[in-house]
Design an enzyme around this catalytic site. Structure first.
Site, PDB file in Angstrom:
ATOM      1  N   ARG A  67      -9.276  -2.668  13.048  1.00  0.00           N
ATOM      2  CA  ARG A  67     -10.314  -2.690  12.006  1.00  0.00           C
ATOM      3  C   ARG A  67     -11.208  -3.911  12.102  1.00  0.00           C
ATOM      4  O   ARG A  67     -12.345  -3.890  11.624  1.00  0.00           O
ATOM      5  CB  ARG A  67      -9.688  -2.541  10.620  1.00  0.00           C
ATOM      6  N   GLU A 104       4.135  -8.106  10.828  1.00  0.00           N
ATOM      7  CA  GLU A 104       4.852  -7.952   9.567  1.00  0.00           C
ATOM      8  C   GLU A 104       6.061  -7.042   9.732  1.00  0.00           C
ATOM      9  O   GLU A 104       7.056  -7.189   9.051  1.00  0.00           O
ATOM     10  CB  GLU A 104       3.938  -7.337   8.489  1.00  0.00           C
TER      11      GLU A 104
END
Length: 179
Positions: A67, A104
């Site tokens: 993105r 993450e």
């Protein structure tokens, strides 16, 4: 064009959708696709970045997969500077620097072409979201391997409770929206 910062941020923030339990249970995903799908909001987001960097002698934008490419390409076009991309392992066709990093939700490897950034070139690294800072830190290390100078790291959204800013304390950081 100069835009009132607070009202612009409020408009953008109002259009970020919370998606519960994505990509896994217990996570509330901040979905920016409503901003991207609205031409005026997308332009507003890009303009916020452009106004910030148009007088900072930025020579190249480095956009992070995936993105970050959306904002990075638009920002590079607006500023009239080049674009380099940091991609996941195996996606770049030429000789590349590589770095392993923690995500993450696991581990990964990022790459940047060896000629993607020139020595002493003034760089803004851009991505859509700052969470734990692992991806951004890896991108910064790749830029530094090439000899680039990081002017700032830019994010549309920052999840401050994940402390990515602390991890990236040695770099200047701009986040348009903070949760």
């Amino acid at each position: 064009m100069s835009i009132p910062f607070k009202s612009a941020m409020d408009r953008l923030k109002a259009n970020i959708r919370d998606v519960p339990d994505f990509p896994k249970k217990g996570i509330i995903f901040k979905d920016i696709t409503p901003i991207l799908s609205n031409g005026q909001l997308f332009r507003l987001a890009v303009t916020i970045f452009a106004e910030r960097y148009q007088r900072k002698s930025v020579e190249k934008i480095v956009a992070i997969d995936a993105r970050g490419f959306i904002f990075g390409g638009a920002l590079a076009h607006y500023l009239g500077v080049g674009l380099a991309v940091v991609r996941k392992k195996g996606k770049l066709p030429y000789n590349s620097h590589q770095i392993d990093y923690d995500l993450e939700y696991g581990k990964g490897t990022l790459e940047l072409h060896v000629d993607g950034v020139e020595k002493n070139q003034r760089i803004v690294i851009i991505d859509d979201l700052l969470a734990t800072g692992g991806t951004a830190e890896a991108a910064a290390k790749l830029v530094e391997q090439c000899g680039g100078e990081i002017v700032e790291m830019a994010f549309l959204v920052e999840l401050s409770f994940l402390k990515g800013r602390e991890r990236l304390a040695k770099y200047p950081i701009f986040s348009a929206i903070t949760y």
